[in-house]
Motif scaffolding. Structure first.
Motif, mmCIF file in Angstrom:
data_model
loop_
_atom_site.group_PDB
_atom_site.id
_atom_site.type_symbol
_atom_site.label_atom_id
_atom_site.label_comp_id
_atom_site.label_asym_id
_atom_site.label_seq_id
_atom_site.Cartn_x
_atom_site.Cartn_y
_atom_site.Cartn_z
ATOM 1 N N UNK A 463 0.820 -1.205 0.000
ATOM 2 C CA UNK A 463 0.000 0.000 0.000
ATOM 3 C C UNK A 463 0.861 1.265 0.000
ATOM 4 N N UNK A 464 1.913 1.247 0.791
ATOM 5 C CA UNK A 464 2.788 2.421 0.876
ATOM 6 C C UNK A 464 3.513 2.666 -0.439
ATOM 7 N N UNK A 465 3.994 1.599 -1.090
ATOM 8 C CA UNK A 465 4.738 1.745 -2.341
ATOM 9 C C UNK A 465 3.844 2.170 -3.503
ATOM 10 N N UNK A 466 2.593 1.745 -3.483
ATOM 11 C CA UNK A 466 1.706 1.995 -4.620
ATOM 12 C C UNK A 466 0.860 3.259 -4.486
ATOM 13 N N UNK A 467 0.827 3.860 -3.313
ATOM 14 C CA UNK A 467 -0.066 4.995 -3.093
ATOM 15 C C UNK A 467 0.648 6.021 -2.216
ATOM 16 N N UNK A 468 1.080 7.135 -2.842
ATOM 17 C CA UNK A 468 1.824 8.155 -2.111
ATOM 18 C C UNK A 468 0.963 8.767 -0.995
ATOM 19 N N UNK A 470 -1.464 7.362 0.635
ATOM 20 C CA UNK A 470 -1.576 6.393 1.736
ATOM 21 C C UNK A 470 -0.326 6.431 2.609
ATOM 22 N N UNK A 471 0.852 6.530 1.965
ATOM 23 C CA UNK A 471 2.102 6.584 2.712
ATOM 24 C C UNK A 471 2.163 7.831 3.603
ATOM 25 N N UNK A 472 1.710 8.962 3.072
ATOM 26 C CA UNK A 472 1.715 10.199 3.856
ATOM 27 C C UNK A 472 0.768 10.104 5.039
ATOM 28 N N UNK A 473 -0.374 9.502 4.831
ATOM 29 C CA UNK A 473 -1.347 9.384 5.918
ATOM 30 C C UNK A 473 -0.894 8.378 6.965
ATOM 31 N N UNK A 474 -0.166 7.342 6.547
ATOM 32 C CA UNK A 474 0.384 6.412 7.529
ATOM 33 C C UNK A 474 1.389 7.126 8.422
ATOM 34 N N UNK A 475 2.180 7.966 7.830
ATOM 35 C CA UNK A 475 3.150 8.734 8.620
ATOM 36 C C UNK A 475 2.432 9.694 9.568
ATOM 37 N N UNK A 476 1.340 10.303 9.094
ATOM 38 C CA UNK A 476 0.584 11.217 9.952
ATOM 39 C C UNK A 476 0.006 10.489 11.159
ATOM 40 N N UNK A 477 -0.390 9.229 10.985
ATOM 41 C CA UNK A 477 -0.967 8.469 12.094
ATOM 42 C C UNK A 477 0.065 8.119 13.158
ATOM 43 N N UNK A 478 1.327 8.184 12.827
ATOM 44 C CA UNK A 478 2.359 7.925 13.848
ATOM 45 C C UNK A 478 2.455 9.065 14.851
ATOM 46 N N UNK A 479 1.725 10.150 14.602
ATOM 47 C CA UNK A 479 1.800 11.324 15.483
ATOM 48 C C UNK A 479 0.525 11.518 16.300
ATOM 49 N N UNK A 480 -0.358 10.508 16.357
ATOM 50 C CA UNK A 480 -1.587 10.696 17.140
ATOM 51 C C UNK A 480 -1.277 10.728 18.638
ATOM 52 N N UNK A 481 -0.136 10.193 19.045
ATOM 53 C CA UNK A 481 0.393 10.422 20.400
ATOM 54 C C UNK A 481 1.863 10.828 20.249
ATOM 55 N N UNK A 482 2.469 11.229 21.345
ATOM 56 C CA UNK A 482 3.880 11.637 21.318
ATOM 57 C C UNK A 482 4.796 10.544 21.835
ATOM 58 N N UNK A 483 4.250 9.327 21.901
ATOM 59 C CA UNK A 483 5.028 8.214 22.437
ATOM 60 C C UNK A 483 5.067 7.071 21.419
#
Length: 515
Positions: A463-468, A470-483
């Motif tokens: 999904x990450x390789x085929x959809x830019x 999707x990759x950006x949103x996956x990275x954004x979800x890593x910031x829903x907490x600060x831990x």
């Protein structure tokens, strides 16, 4: 002698004229009211006056059919609206498509009977008996099988009973109009008319074809109900709990013993399909190997063993239902929330409402809230509605059972679960509020979430390789907490990351560490 004969002849003529005068002055009755006052002894068979409508009882019969059609149409409209917004008194724990399907059949059959009211035929009567027989069988199955009876409630039972009554009514109507037509022909033309005009031939052909189609539909309804009766014998692991003021039940199952040291429980939220067919088998494998101490999973309303909830139904409402079920099961946590796909939306809202009980958030290729607009797409919603309307026919389930050997497990929580009316209704509910209520709830959850809650994100390499995006949103979800503990992109892994060996290894390693 001549005078006597003339007097006798004159007497007979006088009597005849007296009788004719008496007939002319006699008040009209149901046989003569619509006929011309002066007429020949017999009319032509093609004369418009030769009609069963001459009988007031036939006209009254037609009036009753029109009244039944009006009542059925009002009920049909009410059920149609209830698919989108449930009225408190008519909410069913089933899909709602069952009652709507039988009411649609009833409306169509009444309309069909009225269109061909004055052209009764034997094929119509024969097919009517077949339809009534199968609808009666449907009624017996609905009432006799406890699970179906409970799911459909009084709304579904009333709809199928009404369909049976109307099928019998149409048979009576067809036979009575045929009798009236024959009586009027014999009285006005001197004999029963046996020849048919071209229009009557076409009408009888249409009657036969339409009756056959309705009878076939009733047969499909019956087979689908038989499959549902078979599926009802599959017992759910765990328990079902009444939630939302006892409006419906949800299925919850916890595996493993509760220890005294307040150990962590893994709480699974399924993705696009039933959790028993997707994520739960992998988590159970980890439990069997001792990687996690215990876990719980549930079915969102409308999926697998859980009842459908009233509409509208948002992800926040689902979170409240899960909270209530956990409380009834005496499950107090703490929890590590494991979710995949669209289940991450539900899991994140649950976490924001249980801040102290949430020990960690574990997201597997999660759906970002910006993709809720795709779920809320009107075209997708219309497609789900059409599938739901057709679901009582059960064509895909019947063919799957016959040719693909699909089992009750497949239909309840397995690879064929998406074909059931309950599942389709759940997805339609998800579609209706994804861009409004659910989007607002997930935005609020992001603001409320505690910053120090441990977070792990494992994303699909495909999904990450085929959809830019999707990759950006996956990275954004890593910031829903600060831990953030880890963000892994598993190469060559599909959306369901656990389907590959590398994905399973990564998920096990990260989950062990979090638990």
């Amino acid at each position: 002698m001549v005078n006597f004969t003339n007097r006798k002849h004159g007497s007979r003529e006088g009597d005849r004229h007296d009788r004719e005068d008496g007939e002319q002055h006699r008040p009209p009755d149901e046989r003569t009211r619509l006929l011309p006052r002066e007429r020949e002894p017999y009319l032509s068979p093609d004369d418009p006056a030769v009609s069963p409508y001459n009988l007031w009882s036939v006209r009254a019969l037609r009036g009753l059919s029109i009244a039944f059609l009006a009542i059925s149409f009002i009920w049909w409209t009410f059920l149609l609206v209830s698919l989108f917004v449930s009225a408190p008194a008519v909410h069913t724990r089933g899909s709602g498509f069952f009652a709507f399907a039988y009411t649609t059949l009833t409306v169509g059959y009444l309309l069909f009977g009225l269109i061909f009211f004055s052209v009764p035929s034997k094929p119509m009567t024969i097919w009517g008996f077949i339809l009534a027989l199968f609808l009666f069988t449907d009624m017996c199955i609905t009432v006799a099988v406890p699970k179906i009876r409970v799911e459909e409630g009084w709304v579904g039972i009333a709809s199928v009973v009404w369909a049976v009554i109307i099928s019998v009514w149409n048979i009576i109507q067809n036979r009575y109009v045929a009798w009236g037509k024959r009586e009027e022909e014999e009285r006005l033309t001197g004999r029963e008319e046996t020849r048919w005009t071209l229009g009557e031939w076409l009408a009888v052909l249409c009657e036969t074809l339409f009756s056959a189609v309705i009878a076939i539909i009733s047969i499909l309804f019956m087979i689908t109900l038989a499959l549902r009766a078979r599926d009802a014998t599959l017992h759910a692991p765990g328990q079902k709990y009444w939630v939302s003021a006892n409006n419906y039940q949800v299925h919850l199952n916890c595996v493993g013993n509760t220890s005294s040291d307040n150990s962590t429980t893994v709480l699974i939220e399924g993705g696009e399909g039933p959790v028993e067919h997707t994520l739960q088998p992998f988590i159970d494998e980890l439990y069997q190997r001792g990687a996690i101490p215990r876990y719980c999973y549930w079915d969102r309303p409308g999926i697998a063993w859980s009842d459908n909830a009233p509409s509208p139904f948002s992800a926040g409402m689902a979170s409240d239902a899960l909270s209530e079920a956990l409380a009834l099961a005496d499950e107090e946590g703490p929890f590590v929330l494991v979710s995949a796909g669209v289940g991450s939306i539900y899991s994140r809202i649950f976490a924001s409402r249980h801040l102290l009980e949430t020990r960690g958030i574990f997201l597997i290729d999660p759906l970002h809230e910006d993709y809720l607009s795709d779920i809320a797409n009107p075209g997708r919603g219309f497609g789900l509605w059409v599938r739901g309307i057709l679901s009582p026919l059960g064509l895909d389930r019947i063919l799957g059972a016959i040719f693909k050997h699909r089992t009750r497990e497949d239909r309840v929580f397995g690879r064929s679960a998406y074909q059931t009316g309950k599942f389709i209704r759940a997805k339609l509910q998800e579609n209706l509020v994804a861009g409004s209520m659910t989007y607002s709830e997930i935005q609020a959850a992001r603001h409320v979430q505690m910053a120090d809650t441990p977070l792990v994100v494992v994303s699909s390499g495909d999904e990450v390789d085929n959809n830019r995006k999707w990759a950006q949103k996956q990275e954004d979800l890593t910031a829903i907490t600060k831990n953030l503990k880890n963000w892994d992109v598993v190469q060559d892994a599909p959306h369901e990351v656990w389907r590959t060996t590398k994905g399973r290894q990564t998920l096990e390693e990260r989950l062990r560490a979090m638990v």
